[in-house]
Each structure stands twice: as structure tokens, then as C-alpha cells.
Enzyme design. Sequence first.
Site: not given
Length: 487
Positions: A81-82, A239
Site C-alpha cells: 500500500q501507499h 496487501d
Amino acid sequence: MSAAEGPLVVGVDTSTQSTKALVVDVATGRVVASGQAPHTVTSGAGRESDPRQWWDALGEALRQCGEPAHEAAAVSIGGQQHGLVTLDGRGEPVRPALLWNDVRSAPQGRRLIEELGGAKFWAERTGSVPTASFTVTKWAWLAEHEPEAVRATKAVRLPHDYLTERLTGQGTTDRGDASGTGWWASGSEGYDEEILAHVGLDPALLPRVVRPGEVAGTVRDSHDLPFSKGTLVACGTGDNAAAALGLGVRPGTPVMSLGTSGTVYAVSRRRPADPTGTVAGFADARGDWLPLACTLNCTLAVDRVASLLGLDREAVEPGDGVTLLPFLDGERTPNLPRSSGLLHGLRHDTTGGQVLQAAYDGAVYSLLGALDLVLGEDDGSDEDTDPSTPLLLIGGGARGAAWQQTVRRLSGRPVQVPEARELVALGAAAQAAGLLTGEDPAAVARRWNTAAGPVLEAVERDEETLARVAGVLSDAAPLLERGPDAG
């Protein structure tokens, strides 16, 4: 190898360190082939990777899967992520991706909170309060430090979006991963124009948010992967949302994931909004919510302590006087981005095994404190969150005896360790399977019985250690907030 009973799907986990691919039989959940290839990540405060590595690693992982990958009818990508992926007009990376554990944007995060209505505004608008991990802070950092890269950027993507787009030729994402950016409004489930305008990001640069169960596209002609043209591509997800799918988690069941980072979460039917910023109010990949808290320092940090001591990671010894806060990369929960590791209570008779156990205790303490807040987001509308409900323990550390015993001792909960491995990739496979069967992906995973595994009985909670770690953390907070380089 026996023939598959049903169609085949591919689930992918493109994580921080590697890309894994599983070919799964939709009828039974049996993994018929698998592959894995590594990535490289820069070290230090800046954590970056070239996105083209992820594509190359995906290709290698699929080649290891052999003919079954070519036979797959659908594919889905689960990813870290991110991360901020910036692409030029040709779809090539402008610069390496800024990863979730790159903490350089902590000042931008604090500034964004101050400039736009405070923590309560952010929690109510996006479900989360931005920290250095969130994509919005990374974009603000890039605009401040590399304005030429911002000017060259014609598309902004997350890691899983990048791979999905290379498969389909279309820019898409999903609500689960979009909810971790800091520019997706959880109430309206769309991009927040006020936040985007404030950080100078044109919404036209962002991918379309594909709804759960919707096809993101099909595999296009121009690729060098072993997929047939026209293979269905699911929207994919982040995830943690993928792992929740892979477990078939029902609302109220607590999950703790022990990996490079540590995460705790539970599916909820209520939209979360924690103004303290500890609990991120993420969306899940189905239509519910995934209140989640994350620590930056988990298995990698504890393994580093073991290495420094010259010990095997299981060589722990009991002790009641040593406290180790393993914040080796700064920390997100608690929010101490400038901190470093701290050891307290060392004596002449302290053993290396006791210091190592203290590292486990410090890592698990942070996760359990966050879990209490995650479960506190349940307002009673979800299913049972009774403390006798087994805690699902997953991730790379879940099979380690020292991790299992530390979680049991400090939580006081029964602990269940699913036998299924690669839950992010399995969740992505369940999402791909849902495209073919019309099922809820979480129901697919439950049909596959992915959460099955031994249950370790609860033991008495070690209140003394919890209190000691809490006291050291409280007393050391000013030092940890300043960081090791402060004058």
C-alpha cells in the site's frame, strides 16, 4: 500433479521485497503452481524501488509457474500500500517509487494536518489522519523537494495499480488501496477535490476506482507474460485488504500480521474515523471497512537485534528487567517517525537471550495496543469481538515459536495460525475467482478453508511486562520524538 477440477486463476502479491504468484484451482483452492522473484529497496530514511523491477519480477514469478499460468482465466494483483508511483506521458516511471516505509514526508504530514482543519477533519473526510506512510504526504514531499518530477508526472499510481495498468492498458485502482492515499473521501467513496487542490494534484492524473466485483479489463496484446489475450483482470487491492480476503475474514475477527511491518485489523461494517490517527480507516476490497493499525518495525527489526547479538531468532530467554523498543526505522504506531531503537534496564547479569525476548515484547506491545483501538472501532453492530475469539496470526513471523508465545503471553487470547501461506496472493486469487463464479471473494476463500490451522490456547496475560514497556515508552517519549540526531 492431478488435473484441476475447475478453471484456474492467478493471484499476485507484489510486496516490498518480492513478487509472488500463485496459480489456484477455483473449484478447490488448491495451489497448482507458484513462483517468486525479489526486488531491491534503497536503505536509510528514503525507501525507494524502481517500479519496472516489479514488472520484471512478475514476469519471472509467472515463468516459474509454467503452463498453468498460461491456462488461467483471470488474474488479480495484490500489492504493498501507499507507494507513490509517478509516470510520464509514455507510462514510464519519472523516478523510483516512494514506498510506504519512506518516512521523509513526516513534516509534510504534520503540515497537511495543520493546514486542512486538523486531525478531526482528516479522520472524518478520509477515514485516516495522514502520517509519513500515506501517499498524500509523499506527493507533498515530492512537490517540495523535486518540483521538476512533479511537472513531468502525467499519471499517479499505487504499486498494484502500476502492474494492473501494464496488464490492461487502463489506469484503474480499487477502493481498498485508494483509501490509503489520503485523497480518497471515505464518506462519498470518491476522490476529495479539496485535498487534491490543496496539494496541487490534478484528479485527471489518478486512476479510475473500480467497484468490487467489477472487471478492471482484460490482458492486452503487448506484453511478455504467459497470459492468453483476453484473460480477465480484477481490480486488485492493497496487501492488507487482499489478506483479509484470503482469510475470508468475517466482521469482528481480529487479525495480526507479522511481516516487515506489523499490522492489526478487523473487518467492520461501520466506517471508521479515529482522530488520534492510530487506526487507519481503510476500506476493504468487498464493500465493508478495514480499520487497521500498522507498525514499521516487526520481524525485520527483531531479526536485526538477533543478528547484532549473534543469536538465532528463536534463542529467547525469559527476563523481567529489560525493555527494548525496536523502533529501528522510526515508528508509525506510536507515531514517532524520528525515533530509533531504545534499550533500558541492562545489567551485568542480563543475557543476550533476554535482550532478544525484550525486542519481541516491544514489537508485540505496540501491535496489541493498536489492536485494542481497532476493535474499539466496533460499535456493537458487527459480529462478536469477545476476547475469547482467536486472534488470527499471519505473515512471515506467524510460524515462529518465539512470536507465537510472545503474542499469546501479552494478549491473553487464544491464537490461531492458518496453515495456508501467501494469503495476500490467495486473496487476490479469490478476487479473480469471484469474477468467474459471481461469488463474494471472501466466501470463495471460506470455501477454500484458507483460515484452517491449529489453535493455541490462551495463557494468562503478562500484565507486568505490559506495564513495564508502557512506562519506559512514556518516560522516553521526549527523547524518541527528538530522534537520535537531535542536538
